[in-house]
Design a protein around this motif. Structure first.
Motif, short mmCIF file in Angstrom:
data_model
loop_
_atom_site.label_atom_id
_atom_site.label_comp_id
_atom_site.label_asym_id
_atom_site.label_seq_id
_atom_site.Cartn_x
_atom_site.Cartn_y
_atom_site.Cartn_z
N PHE A 57 72.03 20.78 -2.57
CA PHE A 57 70.59 20.54 -2.50
C PHE A 57 70.13 19.63 -3.63
CE2 PHE A 57 66.48 21.26 -0.99
CZ PHE A 57 65.62 21.49 -2.05
N ILE A 58 69.33 18.64 -3.26
CA ILE A 58 68.73 17.73 -4.23
C ILE A 58 67.26 18.11 -4.36
CG2 ILE A 58 68.25 15.31 -4.79
CD1 ILE A 58 70.47 14.54 -2.86
N PHE A 59 66.80 18.42 -5.54
CA PHE A 59 65.41 18.84 -5.67
C PHE A 59 64.60 17.82 -6.44
CE2 PHE A 59 65.02 20.02 -10.11
CZ PHE A 59 66.32 20.31 -10.50
N GLU A 60 63.30 17.84 -6.19
CA GLU A 60 62.38 16.92 -6.83
C GLU A 60 61.67 17.62 -7.98
OE1 GLU A 60 58.33 14.35 -5.82
OE2 GLU A 60 59.35 15.47 -4.26
N ASN A 61 61.52 16.91 -9.08
CA ASN A 61 60.80 17.45 -10.23
C ASN A 61 59.79 16.39 -10.65
OD1 ASN A 61 59.89 18.58 -12.58
ND2 ASN A 61 61.92 19.20 -13.30
N SER A 62 58.56 16.51 -10.18
CA SER A 62 57.56 15.48 -10.42
C SER A 62 56.75 15.83 -11.66
CB SER A 62 56.61 15.35 -9.23
OG SER A 62 57.31 15.00 -8.07
N SER A 71 71.40 16.48 -8.16
CA SER A 71 72.46 16.84 -7.22
C SER A 71 73.65 17.31 -8.05
CB SER A 71 72.86 15.64 -6.36
OG SER A 71 73.96 15.96 -5.54
N GLY A 72 73.95 18.60 -7.96
CA GLY A 72 75.00 19.14 -8.81
C GLY A 72 74.58 19.03 -10.26
N MET A 73 75.39 18.33 -11.08
CA MET A 73 75.11 18.18 -12.50
C MET A 73 74.66 16.76 -12.84
SD MET A 73 78.28 20.47 -13.98
CE MET A 73 77.73 20.41 -15.69
N ARG A 74 74.26 15.99 -11.83
CA ARG A 74 73.78 14.62 -12.05
C ARG A 74 72.29 14.55 -11.74
NH1 ARG A 74 77.59 10.53 -13.61
NH2 ARG A 74 79.49 11.72 -14.01
N VAL A 75 71.58 13.73 -12.50
CA VAL A 75 70.13 13.59 -12.35
C VAL A 75 69.81 12.13 -12.02
CG1 VAL A 75 67.89 13.85 -13.48
CG2 VAL A 75 69.73 15.47 -13.98
N ASN A 77 66.72 9.09 -10.69
CA ASN A 77 65.31 8.76 -10.56
C ASN A 77 65.01 8.37 -9.12
OD1 ASN A 77 66.22 6.12 -10.23
ND2 ASN A 77 65.63 5.46 -12.27
N SER A 78 63.77 7.94 -8.87
CA SER A 78 63.36 7.66 -7.49
C SER A 78 63.98 6.39 -6.92
CB SER A 78 61.84 7.56 -7.42
OG SER A 78 61.36 6.53 -8.27
N GLU A 79 64.74 5.65 -7.74
CA GLU A 79 65.48 4.50 -7.25
C GLU A 79 66.94 4.83 -6.99
OE1 GLU A 79 64.02 1.71 -6.44
OE2 GLU A 79 62.10 2.49 -7.10
N GLY A 80 67.32 6.10 -7.21
CA GLY A 80 68.70 6.51 -7.01
C GLY A 80 69.61 6.21 -8.18
N THR A 81 69.02 5.85 -9.34
CA THR A 81 69.81 5.56 -10.54
C THR A 81 70.22 6.84 -11.24
OG1 THR A 81 68.61 3.48 -10.88
CG2 THR A 81 69.81 4.36 -12.77
N ASP A 82 71.50 6.95 -11.58
CA ASP A 82 72.01 8.08 -12.36
C ASP A 82 71.48 7.93 -13.78
OD1 ASP A 82 73.45 9.99 -13.77
OD2 ASP A 82 75.31 9.60 -12.72
N ILE A 83 70.48 8.73 -14.16
CA ILE A 83 69.76 8.52 -15.41
C ILE A 83 70.68 8.63 -16.63
CG2 ILE A 83 67.96 9.43 -16.93
CD1 ILE A 83 66.35 10.11 -14.48
N PHE A 84 71.51 9.65 -16.67
CA PHE A 84 72.34 9.89 -17.85
C PHE A 84 73.74 9.29 -17.72
CE2 PHE A 84 69.45 13.66 -17.68
CZ PHE A 84 68.65 13.28 -18.75
N GLY A 85 74.24 9.16 -16.52
CA GLY A 85 75.59 8.67 -16.33
C GLY A 85 76.65 9.67 -16.70
N CYS A 86 76.27 10.94 -16.81
CA CYS A 86 77.23 12.00 -17.14
C CYS A 86 76.67 13.32 -16.61
CB CYS A 86 77.47 12.08 -18.65
SG CYS A 86 76.02 12.55 -19.61
N ASP A 87 77.50 14.36 -16.62
CA ASP A 87 77.07 15.68 -16.18
C ASP A 87 76.15 16.31 -17.22
OD1 ASP A 87 78.64 15.34 -13.99
OD2 ASP A 87 80.24 16.70 -14.63
N ILE A 104 70.92 18.37 -21.34
CA ILE A 104 71.81 19.18 -22.18
C ILE A 104 73.23 19.00 -21.66
CG2 ILE A 104 72.37 21.49 -22.97
CD1 ILE A 104 69.48 22.27 -22.51
N THR A 105 74.11 18.51 -22.52
CA THR A 105 75.50 18.28 -22.16
C THR A 105 76.41 19.27 -22.88
OG1 THR A 105 76.02 16.73 -23.96
CG2 THR A 105 74.93 15.82 -22.01
N ALA A 106 77.69 19.18 -22.63
CA ALA A 106 78.65 20.04 -23.31
C ALA A 106 78.71 19.74 -24.80
CB ALA A 106 80.03 19.87 -22.69
#
Length: 217
Positions: A57-62, A71-75, A77-87, A104-106
């Motif tokens: 499940f992909i959820f929206e946080n406005s 989606s999972g441990m990836r976040v 934006n509304s353009e589909g860009t992986d904001i952090f590039g890591c879990d 928050i990462t490991a």
């Protein structure tokens, strides 16, 4: 989905829909999982582009005019860009007004702009505001807040048990006793942490309260 002009935005393959956001994005449930779609108008036509597909499940946080999808441990934006590039394990939202997202990462924290521009990674610290090329770095009172310039210089603010946040023209600090102080964005101290409350009134003015007396700075 049908827009206000009667144009079909999605087809019958989608089993469950969520409302389109202001950015034209929506999470759809398909026969095999979930999809993040973006509707874009070009003249009289509307095109729907699939940004992400996921089994979970992909959820929206406005908040503050932008959307986050996880989606999972990836976040994303509304353009589909992986904001952090890591879990990341979780997202901290106390810097949304500054257009900064912290995960928050490991290994600690990672901060980025909502367009995916990486800002800072730290074990305890995170970026909470940006002033041009300078960053305001703070933690939950574990270290001294400071301004990090683009050349790596640090200007420390307050004490080691203080937190900090930006208000546009000012940087507010709150020490361990709950007392407020203020700095300019270049690190110049306006007043030490000795007030019961400080508020940014705009036009270069601060409202203050101390010992049940209110005034202006």
């Amino acid at each position: 989905y049908i827009d206000s002009d009667g144009n079909a935005l999605t087809n019958a393959l989608f089993m469950k829909n969520t409302p389109l956001s202001e950015n034209g994005t929506a999470v759809q449930r398909t026969g095999s999982g979930y999809a993040l779609l973006k509707a874009q108008r070009s003249g009289a036509s509307v095109q729907v582009k699939t940004l992400l597909e996921s089994d979970d499940f992909i959820f929206e946080n406005s908040n503050s005019g932008f959307e986050l999808y996880q989606s999972g441990m990836r976040v994303y934006n509304s353009e589909g860009t992986d904001i952090f590039g890591c879990d990341v394990f979780d997202v901290i939202n106390d810097s949304y007004d500054s257009g900064i997202v912290t995960g928050i990462t490991a290994d600690g924290y990672i901060s980025a702009k909502t367009d995916g521009t990486k800002l800072y990674e730290g074990r305890y610290d995170r970026a909470v505001d940006a002033f041009g090329d300078n960053l305001l770095i703070a933690s939950e009172g574990m270290t001294v807040p400071y301004i990090l310039s683009s050349d790596g210089n640090k200007t420390y603010l307050g004490s080691s048990n203080a937190t900090a946040y930006g208000t546009g023209d000012w940087i507010m600090i709150v020490d361990g006793d709950g007392k407020y102080g203020a700095y300019r964005t270049d690190g110049t101290c306006i007043c030490p942490a000795e007030y019961d409350m400080l508020a940014d009134l705009g036009e270069g003015k601060l409202g203050c309260s101390k010992d049940q007396t209110e005034g202006f700075i």
